[in-house]
Structures are given as C-alpha cells and as structure tokens.
Write an enzyme that holds these catalytic residues in place. Structure first.
Site, short mmCIF file in Angstrom:
data_model
loop_
_atom_site.label_atom_id
_atom_site.label_comp_id
_atom_site.label_asym_id
_atom_site.label_seq_id
_atom_site.Cartn_x
_atom_site.Cartn_y
_atom_site.Cartn_z
CE LYS A 116 -7.21 -7.66 -4.59
NZ LYS A 116 -6.05 -7.29 -5.34
CE LYS A 218 -6.76 -1.57 -1.10
NZ LYS A 218 -5.55 -2.07 -1.74
CE LYS A 221 -2.92 -1.17 -9.24
NZ LYS A 221 -2.07 -2.36 -9.06
N1 AQP Z 1 -5.23 2.89 -1.16
C1 AQP Z 1 -3.93 2.71 -0.96
N2 AQP Z 1 -3.24 3.50 -0.12
C2 AQP Z 1 -1.90 3.32 0.06
N3 AQP Z 1 -1.19 2.38 -0.59
C3 AQP Z 1 -1.85 1.58 -1.45
N4 AQP Z 1 -1.45 0.55 -2.24
C4 AQP Z 1 -2.51 0.08 -2.91
N5 AQP Z 1 -3.62 0.75 -2.59
C5 AQP Z 1 -3.25 1.70 -1.68
C6 AQP Z 1 -0.06 0.09 -2.32
O1 AQP Z 1 0.35 0.16 -3.66
C7 AQP Z 1 1.30 -0.88 -3.90
C8 AQP Z 1 0.95 -1.59 -5.16
O2 AQP Z 1 -0.29 -2.25 -5.00
P1 AQP Z 1 -0.65 -3.43 -5.97
O3 AQP Z 1 -0.83 -2.93 -7.32
O4 AQP Z 1 0.36 -4.48 -5.86
O5 AQP Z 1 -1.95 -4.10 -5.44
P2 AQP Z 1 -3.22 -3.71 -4.69
O6 AQP Z 1 -2.91 -3.45 -3.26
O7 AQP Z 1 -4.15 -4.82 -4.98
O8 AQP Z 1 -3.72 -2.38 -5.39
P3 AQP Z 1 -5.20 -1.90 -5.38
O9 AQP Z 1 -5.19 -0.57 -5.97
O10 AQP Z 1 -5.79 -2.01 -4.06
O11 AQP Z 1 -5.91 -2.89 -6.37
P4 AQP Z 1 -7.16 -3.84 -6.16
O12 AQP Z 1 -8.33 -3.03 -6.50
O13 AQP Z 1 -6.92 -4.94 -7.13
O14 AQP Z 1 -7.16 -4.31 -4.73
C9 AQP Z 1 1.31 -1.76 -2.66
O15 AQP Z 1 2.44 -1.44 -1.86
C10 AQP Z 1 0.04 -1.38 -1.94
O16 AQP Z 1 0.17 -1.53 -0.54
#
Ligand code: AQP
Length: 358
Positions: A116, A218, A221
């Site tokens: 990040k 992955k 968001k």
């Molecule tokens: N691709 C994924 N597959 C399975 N689980 C996922 N999680 C996130 N992406 C995947 C799980 O969703 C929960 C909430 O995630 P979060 O909002 O706290 O943060 P994150 O992991 O940063 O989500 P993103 O979508 O990956 O956002 P960015 O783009 O900001 O990095 C967690 O339990 C996470 O494991």
C-alpha cells in the site's frame, strides 16, 4: 481448576467503498455462519480507513453502506454486536499500548504496508505503518478467540498473536498477582496469559478471490479497473457484463481440481462458483468439467445474480433510512464499550497505570 477465555468472534471491514464479492465471500459470509455457534462482534473499521485519504462525505456514506451490507447479508445486530470502530475509544487506547509492545522489525515485515505504501514510503501515513497494531487492538480489546478473514489478513493475525504473546510474557507475574490470568502454555513454559492467542478462521474456495482481469492479482477495492471486481451493489446487467469480459484461457474446464493448476483465471471462476453454491471445486468440475467458458460463464452469472441481487436490494432499502442505520451503530457501540472498557481497565492495571478503574 484452570479457566479458559470464553470463545468470541471479532472481525471488521473497512468502509473504503467498492465493497466486492471477495469481501463478501472471503469474510462477510463467514461472519453470518459463525453467528450460529458463537457470540460475535462485527465492526466497521473507520479508524483503519483513514490510514489512506478518505473524502469525509464519502466516508460517512461508506460506513453506512458496510453496515447495510452486514445486515442485508444476514447478520443479526440484535443478537450480536454491530458498530463502527470510532465510537469505541478503547480501540485507540489499547492500540497505543500495543504500539509500545510491538517491535519496529515486526511491522517492517508486513507485506500489506509494503504494497500500500508503494515506492513512496516516506509519504505514507504513520497510521498505515502501525495499522496492524490497531487491528490487534480491535481483536484483543474483546479478547476475541476467533477471527474470520480472507487469506490476505493472515500475516496481520500472526502479528496479533505475537503481540498477545509478548504482552502475556512481559506481564506474566503481574497478571498472576492481580488474578487476571489464564494458565497458558508458551512452548515449554507456563505463563499467566491475559490475552488469548487468537485463531484465524480462513479457508474455503473463496479465501482469496482474484481479480476478474488478472487471476494472479487479488480482487480489491482499490483496483483502478471496475471490470476487475463484482461490487455488491452491481445490478444484473453489470454483473453479466463483468463476467462476460472476465479474462479466461482458451481451454475447456478440466474435470479434476489438479487440472486448474497454472490456470489462475479458470481456478478463480470455479472457486467463485463453488463458494456461491456452498460446495467445493471438485463438485463444480464434476458438473462443468469439459465445458467451454461460453457455457460456464452464463451459469456463474446466473448464480451470482441470484445470490447478490437480494442483498443489494436490502442494502438499498436500508440505506434509504440512514437514521435507522445510525441507531444500530450507536446501540452496538454502547454494548461494545461495556466489554472493551473492562478490558482496557484490566490492561491499565496490569501495566501499572494509576487510576485504571476510574
Ligand atoms: N480478494 C479477496 N478475497 C477474499 N477475501 C478478501 N478480503 C478482501 N479482499 C479479499 C477480506 O475482506 C475483509 C475486509 O477487507 P477490508 O475492507 O478490511 O480490507 P482490504 O483487505 O484492504 O480490502 P480490499 O478489497 O483488498 O481493499 P484494498 O484495495 O484497499 O486493498 C477482510 O477479511 C479481507 O481479508
């Protein structure tokens, strides 16, 4: 007789917009299932969200959207606790103490920070670096024993265990003296632990949902391409378009799971079908082995629409009444504070602060 720390589930989701199928299948769907067997605390982690810039109006909207997604997916906010992190000051208070327990070297190894922060590390917020300490606090301020998360959070949960273990070791005598401990084995040694060594709940075919545009990345968001993810509020036409455009390879689906090796996009789509239909990849391949994507993609689309559309409809209905959502969060925060304030008072006493119990 040795006591144990009662089982309790905690998990959180960041209100950073674009809530997607990976968040739902990897985390929220598991939250729903665990309600049957455990006391659960589910949190919209808004303090985590601001480790990167958030527009204030959008942040408020996203906090309500994640809350709506929890409820629309089937989380019972009456029976369990649903709230947003910033309403419970104990999270930030315990995080400070954990800032003084965790070591720089531990945090420097966190891959999420490296990803990040990117190349411009000097410009990343201090909060982004210490994010895992706040996450440990979110969990341990409820002495939670189980945390359902996607695979990407595994390393942060290991750090949570390291923090709990170091705290338990450092203060073992004091914890025993105050009668706040639970006997625990750390290797060959017996200590009086205050914090549990939390277990991650990770697994199933959607533990790591991948981007629809690149099966090695992955689903996330923050991916600049909207086509990379199915968002929980996508309508049927949008879901259809995204799966139609999803990257695949030229071969038909194999009939055994081993045949998915080296085919990340096919593996991802089969995993999605398995998770949505609550089965496993081998059963999906029993049905679709030998099929071209031109047959499999419409079946996957139909299944995804069938599962997501009712959640999206309920989310929209709930979001039309923000006051109702705010009332859920405020009631949940009140209940969360009762538990968390007790734990922080114990911790302050363990550490040696004067006036810990007010
Ligand atoms: N691709 C994924 N597959 C399975 N689980 C996922 N999680 C996130 N992406 C995947 C799980 O969703 C929960 C909430 O995630 P979060 O909002 O706290 O943060 P994150 O992991 O940063 O989500 P993103 O979508 O990956 O956002 P960015 O783009 O900001 O990095 C967690 O339990 C996470 O494991």
């Amino acid at each position: 007789m040795s006591q144990t720390i009662p089982e309790r589930v905690f998990s959180g989701v960041q209100p950073t917009g674009n809530l997607h199928l990976g968040n739902y299948l990897g985390a929220i769907k598991k939250f729903v299932a665990l309600q049957e067997s455990h006391d659960c605390i589910y949190c919209v982690v808004d303090l985590h969200a601001i480790t990167v810039w958030q527009d204030p109006d959008e942040l408020a909207r996203n906090i309500r959207e994640v809350t709506a997604a929890f409820i629309a997916s089937g989380i019972d906010a009456e029976k369990h606790i649903v709230f947003n992190q910033s309403q419970v000051a104990a999270h930030a208070e315990l995080a400070w103490i954990f800032n003084c327990v965790a070591r720089m070297g531990w945090l420097s190894r966190m891959t999420q920070f490296k990803e990040k922060a990117g190349k411009n590390r000097e410009n990343a917020s201090v909060g982004l670096f210490s994010y895992p300490n706040l996450m440990a606090s979110d969990i341990l301020v409820y002495r939670a024993t189980h945390v359902p998360v996607g695979e990407d959070q595994k390393q942060h949960l290991e750090l949570t265990r390291d923090i709990a273990q170091k705290f338990n070791n450092d203060y073992s005598d004091r914890i025993a003296q105050l009668g706040l401990g639970v006997p625990m084995a750390v290797g060959d040694e017996a200590v009086n632990g205050y914090f549990p060594l939390t277990e991650p709940v990770i697994g199933g075919p959607a533990a790591r949902v991948m981007s629809l545009r690149d099966g090695t990345k992955k689903m996330s968001k923050s991916d600049p391409s909207d086509l990379s993810r199915i968002v929980m509020t996508d309508d049927a036409d949008t879901i259809t378009k995204k799966f139609r455009k999803a990257k695949t390879d030229p071969d038909a689906l194999p009939s055994e799971v081993e045949g998915l090796q080296g085919r990340p996009e096919a593996d991802n789509l089969v995993g999605l079908y398995a998770a949505l239909s609550e089965t496993d990849k081998s059963l999906v391949l029993k049905e679709f082995g030998g099929s071209e994507f031109s047959r499999f993609k419409p079946a996957l689309t139909e299944l995804a629409v069938e599962k997501i559309a009712p959640i999206a409809d309920t989310m929209r209905r709930l979001q039309a009444d923000p006051a109702e959502i705010d009332a859920v969060l405020s009631k949940g925060a009140e209940r969360a504070r009762e538990i968390a304030n007790g734990v922080v008072a114990d911790v302050k006493e363990i550490v040696g602060f004067v006036g810990a119990r007010g």
